[in-house]
Motif scaffolding. Structure first.
Motif, PDB file in Angstrom:
ATOM      1  N   GLU A  11      -4.007  -1.726  -1.957  1.00 28.93           N
ATOM      2  CA  GLU A  11      -3.795  -3.118  -2.358  1.00 28.93           C
ATOM      3  C   GLU A  11      -2.326  -3.514  -2.310  1.00 28.93           C
ATOM      4  O   GLU A  11      -1.986  -4.642  -1.978  1.00 28.93           O
ATOM      5  CB  GLU A  11      -4.340  -3.346  -3.770  1.00 28.93           C
ATOM      6  N   LYS A  12      -1.445  -2.563  -2.648  1.00 29.65           N
ATOM      7  CA  LYS A  12      -0.015  -2.870  -2.743  1.00 29.65           C
ATOM      8  C   LYS A  12       0.761  -2.521  -1.482  1.00 29.65           C
ATOM      9  O   LYS A  12       1.947  -2.844  -1.373  1.00 29.65           O
ATOM     10  CB  LYS A  12       0.606  -2.101  -3.919  1.00 29.65           C
ATOM     11  N   GLY A  13       0.125  -1.819  -0.546  1.00 30.07           N
ATOM     12  CA  GLY A  13       0.837  -1.375   0.639  1.00 30.07           C
ATOM     13  C   GLY A  13       1.816  -0.256   0.337  1.00 30.07           C
ATOM     14  O   GLY A  13       2.894  -0.182   0.927  1.00 30.07           O
ATOM     15  N   LEU A 103       5.747   1.112 -11.254  1.00 32.52           N
ATOM     16  CA  LEU A 103       6.450   0.861  -9.996  1.00 32.52           C
ATOM     17  C   LEU A 103       7.702   0.040 -10.214  1.00 32.52           C
ATOM     18  O   LEU A 103       8.720   0.245  -9.544  1.00 32.52           O
ATOM     19  CB  LEU A 103       5.516   0.148  -9.002  1.00 32.52           C
ATOM     20  N   ARG A 104       7.635  -0.903 -11.145  1.00 34.46           N
ATOM     21  CA  ARG A 104       8.822  -1.707 -11.434  1.00 34.46           C
ATOM     22  C   ARG A 104       9.930  -0.837 -12.037  1.00 34.46           C
ATOM     23  O   ARG A 104      11.111  -1.015 -11.729  1.00 34.46           O
ATOM     24  CB  ARG A 104       8.459  -2.868 -12.367  1.00 34.46           C
ATOM     25  N   VAL A 105       9.535   0.107 -12.880  1.00 36.44           N
ATOM     26  CA  VAL A 105      10.514   1.038 -13.451  1.00 36.44           C
ATOM     27  C   VAL A 105      11.103   1.917 -12.351  1.00 36.44           C
ATOM     28  O   VAL A 105      12.310   2.161 -12.304  1.00 36.44           O
ATOM     29  CB  VAL A 105       9.864   1.900 -14.545  1.00 36.44           C
ATOM     30  N   LEU A 106      10.243   2.386 -11.438  1.00 36.36           N
ATOM     31  CA  LEU A 106      10.719   3.225 -10.336  1.00 36.36           C
ATOM     32  C   LEU A 106      11.704   2.467  -9.459  1.00 36.36           C
ATOM     33  O   LEU A 106      12.697   3.027  -8.990  1.00 36.36           O
ATOM     34  CB  LEU A 106       9.533   3.715  -9.496  1.00 36.36           C
ATOM     35  N   GLN A 107      11.421   1.199  -9.238  1.00 32.24           N
ATOM     36  CA  GLN A 107      12.325   0.389  -8.413  1.00 32.24           C
ATOM     37  C   GLN A 107      13.683   0.253  -9.080  1.00 32.24           C
ATOM     38  O   GLN A 107      14.722   0.362  -8.432  1.00 32.24           O
ATOM     39  CB  GLN A 107      11.728  -0.996  -8.170  1.00 32.24           C
ATOM     40  N   LEU A 164      14.546  -8.551   2.383  1.00 29.92           N
ATOM     41  CA  LEU A 164      14.067  -8.163   1.061  1.00 29.92           C
ATOM     42  C   LEU A 164      12.711  -7.466   1.118  1.00 29.92           C
ATOM     43  O   LEU A 164      12.410  -6.617   0.273  1.00 29.92           O
ATOM     44  CB  LEU A 164      13.964  -9.399   0.148  1.00 29.92           C
ATOM     45  N   GLY A 165      11.876  -7.823   2.088  1.00 25.31           N
ATOM     46  CA  GLY A 165      10.546  -7.245   2.168  1.00 25.31           C
ATOM     47  C   GLY A 165       9.585  -7.937   1.211  1.00 25.31           C
ATOM     48  O   GLY A 165       9.954  -8.874   0.489  1.00 25.31           O
ATOM     49  N   THR A 166       8.355  -7.457   1.187  1.00 24.42           N
ATOM     50  CA  THR A 166       7.325  -8.121   0.395  1.00 24.42           C
ATOM     51  C   THR A 166       6.798  -7.281  -0.762  1.00 24.42           C
ATOM     52  O   THR A 166       5.908  -7.721  -1.483  1.00 24.42           O
ATOM     53  CB  THR A 166       6.134  -8.514   1.291  1.00 24.42           C
ATOM     54  N   GLN A 167       7.324  -6.082  -0.947  1.00 24.40           N
ATOM     55  CA  GLN A 167       6.796  -5.227  -2.008  1.00 24.40           C
ATOM     56  C   GLN A 167       7.081  -5.805  -3.388  1.00 24.40           C
ATOM     57  O   GLN A 167       6.230  -5.774  -4.270  1.00 24.40           O
ATOM     58  CB  GLN A 167       7.379  -3.820  -1.910  1.00 24.40           C
ATOM     59  N   SER A 168       8.294  -6.354  -3.586  1.00 22.49           N
ATOM     60  CA  SER A 168       8.656  -6.926  -4.881  1.00 22.49           C
ATOM     61  C   SER A 168       9.039  -8.392  -4.808  1.00 22.49           C
ATOM     62  O   SER A 168       9.184  -9.035  -5.844  1.00 22.49           O
ATOM     63  CB  SER A 168       9.830  -6.149  -5.494  1.00 22.49           C
ATOM     64  N   PHE A 169       9.178  -8.919  -3.600  1.00 24.79           N
ATOM     65  CA  PHE A 169       9.623 -10.299  -3.440  1.00 24.79           C
ATOM     66  C   PHE A 169       8.539 -11.151  -2.791  1.00 24.79           C
ATOM     67  O   PHE A 169       7.775 -10.674  -1.953  1.00 24.79           O
ATOM     68  CB  PHE A 169      10.909 -10.356  -2.609  1.00 24.79           C
ATOM     69  N   LEU A 213       1.412 -12.426  -6.699  1.00 21.14           N
ATOM     70  CA  LEU A 213       1.908 -12.259  -8.060  1.00 21.14           C
ATOM     71  C   LEU A 213       0.874 -11.564  -8.943  1.00 21.14           C
ATOM     72  O   LEU A 213       1.230 -10.703  -9.764  1.00 21.14           O
ATOM     73  CB  LEU A 213       2.292 -13.620  -8.643  1.00 21.14           C
ATOM     74  N   ALA A 214      -0.388 -11.923  -8.778  1.00 24.54           N
ATOM     75  CA  ALA A 214      -1.443 -11.291  -9.570  1.00 24.54           C
ATOM     76  C   ALA A 214      -1.571  -9.809  -9.234  1.00 24.54           C
ATOM     77  O   ALA A 214      -1.718  -8.961 -10.110  1.00 24.54           O
ATOM     78  CB  ALA A 214      -2.770 -12.007  -9.339  1.00 24.54           C
ATOM     79  N   ARG A 215      -1.493  -9.501  -7.951  1.00 23.75           N
ATOM     80  CA  ARG A 215      -1.577  -8.100  -7.553  1.00 23.75           C
ATOM     81  C   ARG A 215      -0.389  -7.303  -8.055  1.00 23.75           C
ATOM     82  O   ARG A 215      -0.521  -6.157  -8.484  1.00 23.75           O
ATOM     83  CB  ARG A 215      -1.673  -7.997  -6.023  1.00 23.75           C
ATOM     84  N   PHE A 216       0.802  -7.896  -7.997  1.00 22.90           N
ATOM     85  CA  PHE A 216       1.986  -7.206  -8.475  1.00 22.90           C
ATOM     86  C   PHE A 216       1.880  -6.885  -9.950  1.00 22.90           C
ATOM     87  O   PHE A 216       2.307  -5.822 -10.417  1.00 22.90           O
ATOM     88  CB  PHE A 216       3.230  -8.062  -8.215  1.00 22.90           C
TER      89      PHE A 216
END
Length: 221
Positions: A11-13, A103-107, A164-169, A213-216
């Motif tokens: 789902e997140k790639g 994942l946000r902490v890892l980033q 920036l990519g799409t993983q967090s943006f 945003l919902a998936r993130f």
């Protein structure tokens, strides 16, 4: 857990490499490098809480998530700075919510940076500190956490999006890209950012942006 990780990754790639160990002793007796620990507490020999205490003596940063049916240990988790607890049986919705947080902490821990050439010289900023990017005429304005004034740079929003990519943006309008880790509220037509800014989501991007945003956040499929 394997199935949850596989579904979440799809789902997140995100690709995960998973290593399963049968005991805490096996983990502690060898050099297993990882980005996140999932520890059961009721393990044979050295239990998961004791293993976490040993891990923390040498590693203060790697997130630890306890996956257990021993809810009474939750308070003790603070002593080893556990990121979270997942109670068995682990539902996917609960897993996804907590994994999104991990994942946000890892980033943030990764400290990935971006170089921004400006009129005043080159600025190096952490991706995790970028709140959002907007374009006015032909200038990009990078809004950085903790900075009163944005960084101004000549450029295009499309180029910024690609960098920036799409993983967090997520691109929410023709004029704005937001860091999803800094979105604190999602409304039907706007988002509120961690710096208090409220940004409109364009009609043409509403469905795609809302889904991203919902998936993130780990909500929904």
């Amino acid at each position: 857990m394997r199935a949850h990780l596989a579904r979440f990754g799809a789902e997140k790639g995100v690709r995960f490499q998973v290593e399963v160990l049968s005991s805490a002793l096996e983990l502690l007796d060898s050099d297993h490098q990882c980005d996140i620990y999932f520890l059961d507490i009721g393990l044979p020999g050295i239990n998961g809480m004791e293993a976490a205490q040993i891990i923390r003596q040498a590693d203060e940063a790697t997130p630890i998530v306890f996956v257990t049916d021993l809810a009474q240990y939750a308070v003790r988790g603070y002593s080893v700075d556990a990121l979270d607890f997942m109670l068995k049986p682990v539902r996917y919705e609960d897993f996804a919510l907590r994994m999104g947080r991990a994942l946000r902490v890892l980033q943030r821990n990764a400290g990935a940076t971006l170089s921004l050439p400006t009129a005043d010289g080159l600025r190096i900023v952490r991706l995790a500190d970028i709140v959002y990017v907007e374009i006015l005429k032909h200038d990009l304005y990078w809004h950085i956490e903790g900075e009163a004034e944005p960084i101004r740079q000549r450029g295009s929003l499309k180029a910024a999006e690609e960098e920036l990519g799409t993983q967090s943006f997520c691109r929410i309008a023709a004029s704005h890209i937001v860091n999803m880790a800094h979105v604190v509220r999602l409304r039907s037509g706007s988002v509120t950012m961690s710096d208090g800014s409220e940004l409109a989501i364009s009609h043409s991007r509403k469905a795609e942006a809302t889904k991203a945003l919902a998936r993130f956040a780990g909500v929904g499929a």
